[in-house]
Design a protein around this motif. Structure first.
Motif, PDB file in Angstrom:
ATOM      1  N   LYS A 231       0.935  -0.979  -0.121  1.00  0.00           N
ATOM      2  CA  LYS A 231      -0.033  -0.005  -0.020  1.00  0.00           C
ATOM      3  C   LYS A 231       1.030   1.310  -0.017  1.00  0.00           C
ATOM      4  O   LYS A 231       0.329   2.262  -0.267  1.00  0.00           O
ATOM      5  N   VAL A 232       2.118   1.149   0.326  1.00  0.00           N
ATOM      6  CA  VAL A 232       3.032   2.289   0.364  1.00  0.00           C
ATOM      7  C   VAL A 232       3.532   2.593  -1.057  1.00  0.00           C
ATOM      8  O   VAL A 232       4.216   1.780  -1.565  1.00  0.00           O
ATOM      9  N   LYS A 233       3.397   3.826  -1.437  1.00  0.00           N
ATOM     10  CA  LYS A 233       3.954   4.349  -2.770  1.00  0.00           C
ATOM     11  C   LYS A 233       5.327   4.971  -2.477  1.00  0.00           C
ATOM     12  O   LYS A 233       5.951   5.233  -3.396  1.00  0.00           O
ATOM     13  N   SER A 234       5.352   5.797  -1.282  1.00  0.00           N
ATOM     14  CA  SER A 234       6.652   6.579  -0.984  1.00  0.00           C
ATOM     15  C   SER A 234       6.547   6.730   0.331  1.00  0.00           C
ATOM     16  O   SER A 234       5.815   6.194   1.109  1.00  0.00           O
ATOM     17  N   VAL A 235       7.861   7.095   0.641  1.00  0.00           N
ATOM     18  CA  VAL A 235       8.445   7.181   2.149  1.00  0.00           C
ATOM     19  C   VAL A 235       8.861   8.672   2.617  1.00  0.00           C
ATOM     20  O   VAL A 235       9.537   9.266   1.551  1.00  0.00           O
ATOM     21  N   VAL A 236       8.401   8.829   3.723  1.00  0.00           N
ATOM     22  CA  VAL A 236       9.229  10.292   4.366  1.00  0.00           C
ATOM     23  C   VAL A 236       9.754   9.623   5.638  1.00  0.00           C
ATOM     24  O   VAL A 236       9.611   8.936   6.412  1.00  0.00           O
ATOM     25  N   ILE A 237      11.071  10.504   5.861  1.00  0.00           N
ATOM     26  CA  ILE A 237      11.963  10.038   6.888  1.00  0.00           C
ATOM     27  C   ILE A 237      12.112  11.282   7.910  1.00  0.00           C
ATOM     28  O   ILE A 237      12.371  12.509   7.002  1.00  0.00           O
ATOM     29  N   CYS A 238      11.674  11.202   9.012  1.00  0.00           N
ATOM     30  CA  CYS A 238      11.503  12.333   9.770  1.00  0.00           C
ATOM     31  C   CYS A 238      12.241  12.315  10.983  1.00  0.00           C
ATOM     32  O   CYS A 238      12.674  11.029  11.591  1.00  0.00           O
ATOM     33  N   GLY A 239      12.602  13.217  12.044  1.00  0.00           N
ATOM     34  CA  GLY A 239      12.933  13.176  13.346  1.00  0.00           C
ATOM     35  C   GLY A 239      12.074  13.514  14.370  1.00  0.00           C
ATOM     36  O   GLY A 239      11.248  14.276  14.274  1.00  0.00           O
ATOM     37  N   HIS A 240      12.248  12.522  15.426  1.00  0.00           N
ATOM     38  CA  HIS A 240      11.247  12.895  16.566  1.00  0.00           C
ATOM     39  C   HIS A 240      11.402  14.230  17.074  1.00  0.00           C
ATOM     40  O   HIS A 240      12.610  14.930  17.122  1.00  0.00           O
ATOM     41  N   ASN A 241      10.545  14.903  17.670  1.00  0.00           N
ATOM     42  CA  ASN A 241      10.741  16.319  18.377  1.00  0.00           C
ATOM     43  C   ASN A 241      11.050  17.244  17.405  1.00  0.00           C
ATOM     44  O   ASN A 241      12.198  18.206  18.298  1.00  0.00           O
ATOM     45  N   GLY A 242      11.019  17.513  16.250  1.00  0.00           N
ATOM     46  CA  GLY A 242      11.350  18.695  15.657  1.00  0.00           C
ATOM     47  C   GLY A 242      13.002  18.764  15.199  1.00  0.00           C
ATOM     48  O   GLY A 242      13.391  19.601  14.622  1.00  0.00           O
ATOM     49  N   LYS A 243      13.603  17.509  15.571  1.00  0.00           N
ATOM     50  CA  LYS A 243      14.908  17.634  15.056  1.00  0.00           C
ATOM     51  C   LYS A 243      15.073  16.467  14.035  1.00  0.00           C
ATOM     52  O   LYS A 243      14.973  15.384  14.407  1.00  0.00           O
ATOM     53  N   PHE A 244      15.735  16.589  12.965  1.00  0.00           N
ATOM     54  CA  PHE A 244      15.746  15.288  12.035  1.00  0.00           C
ATOM     55  C   PHE A 244      16.824  14.474  12.490  1.00  0.00           C
ATOM     56  O   PHE A 244      16.710  13.465  12.883  1.00  0.00           O
ATOM     57  N   CYS A 245      18.159  15.117  12.392  1.00  0.00           N
ATOM     58  CA  CYS A 245      19.221  14.094  13.032  1.00  0.00           C
ATOM     59  C   CYS A 245      20.585  14.918  13.198  1.00  0.00           C
ATOM     60  O   CYS A 245      20.875  15.704  12.195  1.00  0.00           O
ATOM     61  N   GLY A 246      21.365  14.604  14.482  1.00  0.00           N
ATOM     62  CA  GLY A 246      22.279  15.426  14.774  1.00  0.00           C
ATOM     63  C   GLY A 246      23.603  14.511  14.180  1.00  0.00           C
ATOM     64  O   GLY A 246      24.888  14.862  14.528  1.00  0.00           O
ATOM     65  N   GLY A 247      23.529  13.479  13.410  1.00  0.00           N
ATOM     66  CA  GLY A 247      24.579  12.812  12.833  1.00  0.00           C
ATOM     67  C   GLY A 247      24.983  11.294  13.298  1.00  0.00           C
ATOM     68  O   GLY A 247      24.160  11.084  14.671  1.00  0.00           O
ATOM     69  N   ALA A 248      25.979  10.810  13.354  1.00  0.00           N
ATOM     70  CA  ALA A 248      26.510   9.736  13.950  1.00  0.00           C
ATOM     71  C   ALA A 248      26.470  10.037  15.395  1.00  0.00           C
ATOM     72  O   ALA A 248      26.849  10.948  15.740  1.00  0.00           O
ATOM     73  N   ASP A 249      26.375   8.857  16.102  1.00  0.00           N
ATOM     74  CA  ASP A 249      26.436   8.892  17.605  1.00  0.00           C
ATOM     75  C   ASP A 249      27.824   9.055  18.035  1.00  0.00           C
ATOM     76  O   ASP A 249      28.500   8.181  18.132  1.00  0.00           O
ATOM     77  N   ILE A 250      28.279  10.296  18.258  1.00  0.00           N
ATOM     78  CA  ILE A 250      29.622  10.299  18.551  1.00  0.00           C
ATOM     79  C   ILE A 250      30.224   9.456  19.883  1.00  0.00           C
ATOM     80  O   ILE A 250      31.453   9.101  19.957  1.00  0.00           O
ATOM     81  N   ARG A 251      29.411   9.308  20.823  1.00  0.00           N
ATOM     82  CA  ARG A 251      29.672   8.415  22.097  1.00  0.00           C
ATOM     83  C   ARG A 251      30.091   7.050  21.533  1.00  0.00           C
ATOM     84  O   ARG A 251      30.893   6.500  22.200  1.00  0.00           O
ATOM     85  N   GLU A 252      29.577   6.759  20.332  1.00  0.00           N
ATOM     86  CA  GLU A 252      30.037   5.041  19.822  1.00  0.00           C
ATOM     87  C   GLU A 252      31.232   5.034  19.228  1.00  0.00           C
ATOM     88  O   GLU A 252      31.866   3.966  18.940  1.00  0.00           O
ATOM     89  N   PHE A 253      31.673   6.183  19.001  1.00  0.00           N
ATOM     90  CA  PHE A 253      33.217   6.020  18.174  1.00  0.00           C
ATOM     91  C   PHE A 253      34.294   5.703  19.003  1.00  0.00           C
ATOM     92  O   PHE A 253      35.142   5.097  18.271  1.00  0.00           O
ATOM     93  N   SER A 254      34.277   5.497  20.316  1.00  0.00           N
ATOM     94  CA  SER A 254      35.254   4.953  21.135  1.00  0.00           C
ATOM     95  C   SER A 254      35.226   3.634  21.430  1.00  0.00           C
ATOM     96  O   SER A 254      35.998   2.879  22.036  1.00  0.00           O
ATOM     97  N   SER A 255      34.108   2.983  21.006  1.00  0.00           N
ATOM     98  CA  SER A 255      33.830   1.310  20.905  1.00  0.00           C
ATOM     99  C   SER A 255      33.892   0.856  19.651  1.00  0.00           C
ATOM    100  O   SER A 255      33.383   1.422  18.549  1.00  0.00           O
ATOM    101  N   PRO A 256      33.971  -0.613  19.452  1.00  0.00           N
ATOM    102  CA  PRO A 256      33.944  -1.213  18.281  1.00  0.00           C
ATOM    103  C   PRO A 256      32.542  -1.167  17.698  1.00  0.00           C
ATOM    104  O   PRO A 256      31.658  -1.089  18.416  1.00  0.00           O
ATOM    105  N   LEU A 257      32.567  -0.870  16.226  1.00  0.00           N
ATOM    106  CA  LEU A 257      31.118  -0.847  15.671  1.00  0.00           C
ATOM    107  C   LEU A 257      30.318  -1.781  16.135  1.00  0.00           C
ATOM    108  O   LEU A 257      30.439  -3.176  15.907  1.00  0.00           O
TER     109      LEU A 257
END
Ligand code: 3H9
Length: 717
Positions: A44-70
């Motif tokens: 039934k889905v013909k197109s997709v929208v990606i948005c962010g919760h609470n009026g913020k799309f996305c601040g990028g990769a989670d920097i806190r995760e950079f110090s541990s293995p992916l």
């Protein structure tokens, strides 16, 4: 994680959910993979929208995760998956789309942004490059020059500017998700093949070589020794010259080098340190989260020299009504003109109307009766400042906060001139005050937590990073500067030149070496302070190079006696073509003067190498930093590091002096200080402090553990 729903019958809505900025953590990445699968398999889905919760799309990769293995799905194939979807995918950009967030949006087939949203690829400030395809897709979408600018500066653009650049397809002032859903309905039948940015050819440029050469020169000049800006240019060059797949391979290689570099670790530490200083505490146990700031609707600035003017502008731009006061009518008129034009220029840059009606002027103190806070910015002279505080104390209504813009005078002495010492704090701004991001908020022994909270909050409102520090001579920044400058002078006495010392420090990453900086700020500033401290003349029967039993260099004083105050007089540690000139040239007179000085004092010039200059200047500075921690003047190493990076041009890719001490190794710093102190027992600042010894004895813990070794604040609340 990410939430999935179907809206308007045929639109699959994916909402990134990871407060506060919907960073792309492993859970969010997994969420996107799962919800994309759902949307693509739902007939039934013909197109997709990606948005962010609470009026913020996305601040990028989670920097806190950079110090541990992916863990979790990697970002590059995830974005590739979004881009290769057979159904149109629309990014609904509100709040922020930064770093990996914007890279995700670049993988979408359409981008709809709110006009006030902020978009950018700020990875360069974290010691990285946009490593999830951003360096390859952005130039294909907006052209090489614009992409180079955004990627190498990391600057954010508004939705409105993004539209002009061609970064987004549509801008709205309404609800962005609703608009994106409407848009998704309108393109539901259009196959997205022609919308995949990775398939776009990179727009041609007439002279790529000249363009990249210029860009490389600019980044090398701006960030001496920083790897990331250079890698950013190289990655964009790959986008401009190679097919997409090979460009991605180059992006991956460059990113791998940066990712494992100490520089990225230092810059990410600096990112979190800037946020950590907001969670301030005082030795009394008072804290940021239990203290409510007072309201500041109207403020007064007293003294309209360079600092007072900048402070007035910063307050007005923060929405505070200001009365700017200067007793000298001529100076008042000049200040009024200067402030108006600064406000006009600032407003033009930000695309808003200048708030000239927010500022009034006075040649007397009377308006102080009607303000919530006063910032005194008169000449750095204790007697004068005391008089101002006495007058203010008599004039102000109860509860008015009284702040001094001093760079090192005793806050307690000023407070003791007032009826309410608890309302007195220091607000040490850095020139130019409306531009520089740092504010040292100095609490005296009687400053109330509310006064500190108010100054901290006001700083934040002015867009500054405020750091709360204790009261001592020079506070944190200038106290640490003293042993650093001293070492530079001693090195000249022992045989080197200002040019060599500056070259070493500039290669380390400082924007200016210590002598060039001293010429810029004026040699007379320190001279006046030394005069007031009674340091200019040696005691009878003592060497000219000894004061109070310790080694002292009179070199700066001797230059000032000759009228050599630096750039303003056209002569200082260097020569300039005219008074006020900016291009520093080595001065043969100065070299002769140094030789004469050495002969006069029985000093034999020796060859001083790069390592000694760096170690003696920087390790003495760090040692004072450890003392400051030991004395409880700064609550943690992050406070010192933020002050040094934002206020004293310490290179961000080296984290700050305390972080750098950890990088070098505390054991090594201790050993080298011991060595230099043995060679120069008459220089107390080279004697390693107890905290440094204690940390080494305890196995040199990483910088984030140092607080465990500091005296705990005593709660008196
Ligand atoms: C990247 O994307 C790499 C990719 O290219 C490639 C990967 C393969 N992660 O600043 P605030 C936290 S690199 C984790 O006070 P504001 C922040 O620490 C990333 N945490 O709010 C703070 O936590 P706390 C590229 C993050 O409204 C809280 O959120 N992206 C992240 O003044 C609030 O932050 C960037 O460089 C994150 N990405 O400003 C953007 N972002 O409350 C970095 C924030 O515990 N972020 N936090 O102290 C920012 O510039 C600002 O935070 C932002 C909001 C403008 C978003």
């Amino acid at each position: 994680m990410a939430q999935y729903s179907r809206v308007s019958g045929t639109v699959g809505l994916i909402t990134l959910l990871n407060p506060p900025v919907n960073a792309l953590s492993a859970a969010v990445r997994q969420g996107i993979v799962d919800t994309m699968d759902k949307a693509l398999s739902d007939r039934k889905v013909k197109s997709v929208v990606i948005c962010g919760h609470n009026g913020k799309f996305c601040g990028g990769a989670d920097i806190r995760e950079f110090s541990s293995p992916l863990t979790g799905p990697p970002l590059i194939p995830l974005i590739q998956g979004v881009e290769s979807a057979a159904k149109p995918v629309v990014a609904a950009i509100e709040g922020v789309a930064l770093g990996g967030g914007l890279e995700l949006a670049l993988g979408c087939h359409y981008r709809i942004a709110h006009s006030k949203a902020r978009l950018g690829l700020p990875e360069v400030h974290l010691g990285l490059l946009p490593g999830a395809g951003g360096s390859q897709r952005l130039p294909r979408l907006i052209g090489v020059p614009a992409a180079l600018d955004l990627i190498t500066t990391g600057r954010h653009v508004t939705g409105a500017e993004a539209l002009q650049l061609g970064l987004v397809d549509k801008v709205t002032d309404r609800n962005t998700v609703d608009e994106a859903v409407k848009f998704a309905l309108s393109v539901a039948d259009q196959p997205p093949n022609s919308r995949r940015v990775s398939t776009f050819p990179c727009p041609r440029h007439p002279d790529l070589d000249a363009l990249f050469e210029g860009a490389m020169q600019r980044v090398r000049q701006r960030a001496r020794g920083a790897l990331a800006p250079v890698a950013c240019v190289q990655a964009v060059r790959a986008a401009a010259t190679l097919p997409y797949a090979q460009g991605m391979e180059r992006e991956r290689e460059l990113m791998a080098t940066l990712f494992t570099s100490g520089q990225a670790r230092a810059q990410q530490y600096h990112f979190f340190a800037q946020r950590a200083v907001g969670r301030w505490s005082m030795p009394s146990g008072a804290r940021w989260d239990t203290t409510k700031p007072g309201a500041v609707h109207k403020a007064m600035v007293i003294g309209l020299g360079t600092m007072g003017r900048g402070i007035s502008v910063a307050l007005v731009q923060a929405g505070v009504s200001v009365v700017a006061m200067e007793t000298n009518e001529k100076q008042l008129m000049e200040a009024k003109q200067a402030i108006s034009s600064m406000l006009e220029r600032g407003a033009k840059r930000r695309g808003v109307a200048p708030a000239l009606d927010k500022i009034g002027y006075s040649s007397n103190m009377e308006p102080a009766a009607d303000v919530d806070l006063v910032i005194e910015a008169v000449f750095e002279d204790m007697a004068l400042k005391k008089k101002v505080f006495q007058q203010l104390s008599a004039l102000c209504k109860p509860g008015t906060f009284l702040c001094s813009n001093t760079s090192g005078l005793d806050i307690d002495q000023l407070a003791s001139e007032t009826r309410h010492p608890e309302l007195v704090v220091g607000m040490h701004f850095f020139a130019p005050a409306h531009v520089m991001k740092l504010l040292e908020v100095v609490y005296g022994s009687r400053s109330s937590p509310q006064a500190v909270a108010t100054a901290m909050e006001l700083g934040k409102q002015m867009g500054k990073v405020s750091v709360a520090v204790g009261n001592c001579r020079g506070f944190v920044g200038n106290r640490m500067l003293k042993p650093y400058l001293e070492q530079a002078f001693f090195l000249l006495e022992e045989g080197t030149t200002p040019e060599f010392v500056d070259q070493v420090l500039e290669e380390f990453g400082f924007a200016m070496g210590v002598f060039r900086m001293s010429d810029l700020s004026g040699l007379d500033v320190g001279w006046r302070v030394r005069k007031a401290d009674g340091l200019l003349n040696a005691s009878e029967g003592h060497s000219a190079r000894i004061r109070q039993g310790c080694r002292y260099s009179p070199l700066g004083d001797l230059l000032c006696e000759q009228g050599r105050f630096g750039q303003k007089t056209g002569r200082g540690w260097y020569q300039y073509d005219k008074p006020g000139g900016r291009v520093a040239k080595p001065d043969p007179w100065l070299h002769g003067f140094l030789e004469k000085f050495r002969t006069q004092h029985g000093l034999v010039a020796r060859r001083i190498d790069h390592q000694e200059v760096l170690e003696r200047c920087l390790y003495a500075l760090m040692n004072e930093g450890f003392r400051i921690l030991e004395d409880g003047i700064a609550a943690g190493p992050e406070d010192i590091d933020v002050i040094y990076v934002l206020g004293y041009s310490w290179p961000p890719h080296r984290g700050g002096p305390m972080f750098y001490a950890g990088m070098v190794g505390l054991q090594k710093v201790l050993e080298r200080l011991e060595h230099y102190h043995q060679e120069h027992p008459d220089i107390p600042s080279l004697k390693p402090c107890n905290l440094l010894r204690n940390l080494v004895v305890n196995g040199s813990p990483p910088v984030h553990k140092w607080r465990e070794f500091l005296k705990k604040p005593q709660s008196q609340l």
